[in-house]
Every structure is written in C-alpha cells, then in structure tokens.
Design an enzyme around this catalytic site. Structure first.
Site, PDB file in Angstrom:
ATOM      1  N   GLY A 241       0.925  -1.319   0.071  1.00 41.10           N
ATOM      2  CA  GLY A 241       0.060  -0.139   0.103  1.00 41.10           C
ATOM      3  C   GLY A 241       0.787   1.373  -0.158  1.00 41.10           C
ATOM      4  O   GLY A 241       0.184   2.279  -0.143  1.00 41.10           O
ATOM      5  N   TYR A 318      -9.934   5.368 -12.241  1.00 45.04           N
ATOM      6  CA  TYR A 318      -9.878   5.893 -10.921  1.00 45.04           C
ATOM      7  C   TYR A 318      -9.863   7.562 -11.168  1.00 45.04           C
ATOM      8  O   TYR A 318      -9.513   8.452 -10.046  1.00 45.04           O
ATOM      9  CB  TYR A 318      -8.510   5.592 -10.078  1.00 45.04           C
ATOM     10  CG  TYR A 318      -8.325   4.164 -10.063  1.00 45.04           C
ATOM     11  CD1 TYR A 318      -9.230   3.345  -9.005  1.00 45.04           C
ATOM     12  CD2 TYR A 318      -7.337   3.456 -10.549  1.00 45.04           C
ATOM     13  CE1 TYR A 318      -8.994   1.961  -9.110  1.00 45.04           C
ATOM     14  CE2 TYR A 318      -6.869   2.450 -10.548  1.00 45.04           C
ATOM     15  CZ  TYR A 318      -7.935   1.472  -9.581  1.00 45.04           C
ATOM     16  OH  TYR A 318      -7.577   0.176  -9.327  1.00 45.04           O
ATOM     17  N   CYS A 344     -14.034   3.634 -28.522  1.00 46.88           N
ATOM     18  CA  CYS A 344     -15.498   4.503 -28.553  1.00 46.88           C
ATOM     19  C   CYS A 344     -16.032   4.589 -27.023  1.00 46.88           C
ATOM     20  O   CYS A 344     -16.965   3.678 -26.911  1.00 46.88           O
ATOM     21  CB  CYS A 344     -16.148   3.651 -29.347  1.00 46.88           C
ATOM     22  SG  CYS A 344     -15.676   3.598 -30.870  1.00 46.88           S
TER      23      CYS A 344
END
Ligand SMILES: *Cc1c(COP(=O)(O)O)cnc(C)c1O
Length: 420
Positions: A241, A318, A344
């Site tokens: 993390g 995100y 697209c």
C-alpha cells in the site's frame, strides 16, 4: 525516488541510456517501457529500510506480473504476494522460491489452494471461515499441513481512493477482529493447519502514516492477546500500500514508513512481512505512445494518441492523474490538451487539461505507469495489448511481444453449420 530513469538529455527523453524515440522506432507504439535500474533501486530501498529487523519483502505480483520482472526480483531475494493460481504459475516459472510466497484473496478456489499446497508456499492469508475449512480439508486429503495467517480487517479508513481502500468493515476483505480470534482458536484444533502469522492490508496508494499505524496497533493488540492464550505467531504481515508520487501527492518516504512501523512493533520478535506492489513498480515504467492527430471541437483541443483506456485503465477507472511528457519537445505554441485514445467511450482519456505542444507523429510518454498499467490492460475494441520493453543502460529487451490480430482471434470458434 532519488534516481529518475526517464530523463531529458539534450532535449530528448531517455529511458536509462536509450532515447525513447529509438524504442518507438524499433518496437512500435503503444509500448510499456521499464527501467531495470528503477525496479532494483525501489526494491532495495524498501528492503534496506527494514534492514535492522528480520523481514521479508513479498512483492505484490498483481502490480506488474511480467515474468522477466518477477525473475529480476526473485534474484534479489524477493518473496511474492499472489492473488491467484495464475500468479503462482508466473512466480514458479520465474524461479521464485515457493517458501517465500504468500497467497491473499477473498475467493481462492479449490484448484488454486491445491496448486499452492502442492507447490509448498510459505503462507495462506486466510480471509474467511469457509476458506479455512476448505483449505484444511484439502490439506488433510493430501496429507500435508497448510501454513496460515488470518487476514484481519482492522476497520480503519485508509483515506485513499474508495476503490482501493480495503481495510474498512464495509469492504469485502479479511475478517473482523472477533472473528479472527475465533478462527485462530479453531485453527489450533483443526487438522491440516499450522498457524504461522497474521495479516492485514488496508489499501493502496497510502500517503499518510496515521491509518497505517492505527491498523498495525489493532493487529498488534490481537497478536498480544493470542500470545497470552498460547498462540504464538512467527510473523506479522503488514500488507502493501505504500504510495508514490503521480502528481502533487506527498508520499511517505520509505524510511519514515519503516521507522514508524519498527517503533510501533517495539520489542516483539516476530518477523515482518510486506507486500508492496506499486512502490516497487510504478515509477519504473512509462507508456510510450504516438500522436495520431490533433483536433479541435469548439474551444477544446484533443490529441488522439495510439494508446487508449484498454492499454492504461487508471485514468478512466480512478480518474487518476499521470504525468504526460513530450519525448522530443519542440518549440511550438502550447495548447491545453485532452489526451485521448481511439476507443469508443467518452471515458477513454489518458489525461486532461495538459499544456502541451503536439502534432501528428509526435511521441509522448505517460509516466508512473509501471504498476497497474499493463496488468490491467484489455482487448476492448479488439485492440492488441502493447509490447513490454525493459531497458538496462544501453540495452533493450522485449519482455512481452505486442499482441497481433491473430493472437486476438485465436481462441474463438465458429458455431456448427447446423445451428444456422
Ligand atoms: C494489491 C495488494 C497489495 C499491493 O498493494 P500496493 O498498493 O500495490 O502496494 C498487497 N497486498 C494485497 C493483499 C493486495 O491486494
């Protein structure tokens, strides 16, 4: 990080000692380009930060799972954090030591548990009672013992993007503290299991110490409580993390992170395990792409490039910001561009509101793309995934070929004629 492996020299952007324009010429675009030195530097920085305490870095394979990269890390002594049988196969193929593998994930399947038991991995990070029961029964049937940790969900807010926060009760990961304690006691009385550790992972792209240390303290309370009841753990796995700088974040220095963790650990003897992914891989890669054309809709300037959301999903998924640079910056006038792909979808953008000077044929790089870049790519719009090139000083190696249209069609079959 101190070193940047992607820097301008005489007005040209390089990957280590090779101009990126030369990579584009040789291998085409879009292409992921990695720096060997940057991977090694990040791994060593993490490993060295914990040098004064027994520890094992288990690189999180899902961040970038190319076999050449896994092999490079295995040779540095890295262990691996896997989340699937497929990732285990990659680690084994790369020559990784199975004893240094930990297996995370909320939905491990029977075949995956079996495969990992057969390989003799170091630890199963168990995330539910159902998983523990299944793992024990497979182990008993194979007459082996499964080394386990319980993944505790410490219920802290990691203060990161909600899609990559994993340590809140509302997330699907791990079990709460009370359940964890029950599972440990049950495991002591279950054949086929051997308790070796405890595990937590509260999320990704963490840039604050607070939640990391809060989570660790909650884990340590449980470690101490278990110890007092005779369940002694060999290791504490604090997950991954650790964040990096994409834009204007102020990430923790790895030494600050390590210092705070070691201080919180106090004089407990347990070996520490870590599962960093992004920290090791993110800054070691860029996505190299060519401008197809520039266009204007009203006041909006668009640079349509040959990379798209299927190649690099983070901006679309995100709303992530990644730096864009010109490989051979010219002296022309700059415009405020949206850098978009040919897919697209309106969500198909790589960057918005960037002051750039671009024309058809120019090359750009999207930085900090070494983690969660290629691995999240897809074949949407029947686009072959990019090549992956690793640069080491003045040498380049193709570590994954660009997918061809043939590759894309190879697995599909026509229906039998009598069905029409
Ligand atoms: C994704 C993940 C990691 C790696 O996270 P990074 O932010 O890339 O360091 C580590 N452990 C587990 C269980 C994960 O799911």
């Amino acid at each position: 990080m101190a070193m940047s492996s992607f820097e301008y020299r005489d007005g040209e952007l390089y990957a280590e000692d090779i101009p990126l324009a030369q990579i584009a010429e040789q291998y085409g675009t879009p292409t992921y380009v990695y720096s060997h030195a940057a991977f090694i530097e990040a791994y060593r920085a993490f490993d060295n930060a914990f040098a004064r305490h027994p520890h094992l870095v288990c690189y999180s394979v899902k961040a970038n799972s190319n076999i050449a990269i896994l092999e490079m890390l295995a040779r540095l002594g890295s262990g691996f954090d896997i989340v699937s049988g497929g990732e285990l196969a990659r680690v084994l193929k790369a020559g990784g030591d199975p004893e240094r593998v930990v297996f995370s994930g909320v939905g491990k399947q029977r075949w995956e548990l079996t495969m990992a038991l057969e390989a003799g991995i170091g630890c199963f990070n168990v995330e539910s009672e159902a998983e523990m029961t299944l793992l024990a029964s497979i182990a008993v049937s194979k007459n082996v013992v499964a080394p386990i940790s319980i993944r505790v969900n410490p219920d802290v807010d990691a203060r990161t993007h909600p899609y990559i926060a994993t340590g809140l009760q509302e997330n699907k990961f791990g079990v709460d503290r009370t359940t964890a304690s029950e599972l440990y006691h049950r495991a002591t009385a279950t054949d086929g299991l051997r308790i070796v550790g405890i595990d937590c992972h509260i999320g990704s792209q963490l840039t604050e110490l607070g939640p990391i240390i809060d989570a660790m303290e909650r884990v340590l309370e449980l470690v101490d409580e278990l110890g007092a009841s005779g369940i002694v753990l060999e290791h504490i796995d604090l997950g991954g993390g650790l964040g990096v700088r994409y834009h204007d974040e102020d990430p923790l220095h790895v030494d600050t992170y390590a210092g705070a963790i070691l201080q919180t650990l106090g004089n407990r003897p347990q070996k520490l395990l870590f599962e960093p992914g992004r920290f090791i891989a993110a800054e070691a890669g860029v996505l190299l792409s060519q401008v197809q054309l520039v266009k204007r809709n009203g006041e909006r300037h668009f640079a349509v490039v040959d990379a798209a959301m299927n190649d690099l999903m983070r901006p679309s998924l995100y709303n992530a910001w990644q730096k864009v640079s010109e490989v051979n910056p010219g002296g022309g006038s700059r415009q405020n561009y949206s850098v978009v792909g040919p897919v697209c979808e309106t969500g198909d953008f790589l960057a918005r509101d960037r002051e750039l000077c671009l024309a058809a044929g120019d090359l750009i790089t999207i930085h900090t793309a070494g983690a969660y870049g290629f691995v999240m790519s897809s074949n949407y719009n029947t686009r072959g995934r990019p090549a992956e090139i690793l640069v080491s000083r003045d040498r380049s190696f193709c570590i994954r070929k660009r997918e061809t249209i043939e590759d894309l069609l190879a697995l599909e079959s026509p229906l039998p004629a009598d069905l029409y």
